[in-house]
Design an enzyme around this catalytic site. Structure first.
Site, short mmCIF file in Angstrom:
data_model
loop_
_atom_site.label_atom_id
_atom_site.label_comp_id
_atom_site.label_asym_id
_atom_site.label_seq_id
_atom_site.Cartn_x
_atom_site.Cartn_y
_atom_site.Cartn_z
N ALA A 71 0.85 -1.19 0.00
CA ALA A 71 0.00 0.00 0.00
C ALA A 71 0.88 1.24 0.00
CB ALA A 71 -0.92 -0.01 1.22
N ASP A 72 0.31 2.32 -0.48
CA ASP A 72 0.99 3.60 -0.38
C ASP A 72 -0.04 4.68 -0.08
OD1 ASP A 72 3.69 5.01 -0.84
OD2 ASP A 72 2.16 6.28 -1.77
N THR A 73 0.29 5.52 0.88
CA THR A 73 -0.60 6.59 1.32
C THR A 73 0.06 7.93 1.04
OG1 THR A 73 -1.48 5.16 3.06
CG2 THR A 73 -1.85 7.53 3.30
N SER A 108 -3.47 3.75 -1.99
CA SER A 108 -3.59 2.72 -3.02
C SER A 108 -3.15 1.40 -2.40
CB SER A 108 -2.70 3.03 -4.22
OG SER A 108 -3.16 4.18 -4.89
#
EC number: 3.6.1.9
Length: 196
Positions: A71-73, A108
């Site tokens: 995930a990437d925030t 994402s």
């Protein structure tokens, strides 16, 4: 047969959220260098590219058989991306900028197994209280916010800075459960089967 799930993250918050379920998983930190990807004006595409890059780096380095979850925030305010601050001063400047304002958080989530890739996104709106500038350095130090995008944490002293959250609170912590649930179904993994 138990699914093989690999959490491609060194984030203690993502690990903690995944531990709400009895689903077995291992952790591998991706070697992907986030700062190598330039931001080109589309925060959703940027976040997705980073999440997928992390998953692909785990395949390249380890070639595991299981389902890789990354995930990437990103924090977005007035078109600008606020990544993890590189210094105490940068974290303080981020907090000053976000003080009393509403910003967006986009996470994402990417799931990758062999050639099958599924990506989902969640967007949440966060509004900050007016922050007293004289305490921002203390906040950054007390809650070690240099490893958090936007330079803040909702779990640790979040009530001091956050006025309200519109949308998924887990998204603000870096792993939106609703998005994860729907993506895992594409790999025949149902989180309802793993309730604690």
């Amino acid at each position: 047969m138990e699914p093989q799930l690999i959490l491609g993250s060194s984030s203690p918050r993502r690990k903690s959220i995944l531990q709400y379920f009895r689903i077995p998983f291992t952790c591998i930190s991706p070697s992907f260098e986030e700062r190598s990807v330039p931001y080109q004006g589309d925060p959703a595409a940027y976040s997705q590219e980073l999440a997928v890059g992390k998953a692909e780096s785990i395949v390249q380095d380890h070639n595991p058989e299981g389902v890789i979850l990354t995930a990437d925030t990103v924090v977005i305010y007035k078109g600008k991306v606020f990544n993890k601050p590189s210094s105490r001063d940068e974290a303080i400047e981020m907090l000053k900028t976000l003080s009393g304002q509403t910003h967006s958080i986009i996470t994402s989530v990417a799931l990758l197994q062999q050639k099958k890739l599924m990506v989902g996104q969640e967007t949440t709106q966060v509004t900050f209280n007016q922050l007293p500038e004289k305490y921002l350095g203390r906040y950054v130090e007390a809650f070690s916010t240099l490893d958090k995008c936007g330079g803040y944490s909702t779990q640790e002293g979040g009530g001091l800075i956050i006025h309200n959250i519109q949308g998924c609170a887990y998204n603000v912590q870096g792993l939106p459960i609703r998005t994860l649930y729907h993506l895992l179904l594409e790999f025949d993994i149902n989180l309802w089967d793993y309730l604690v």
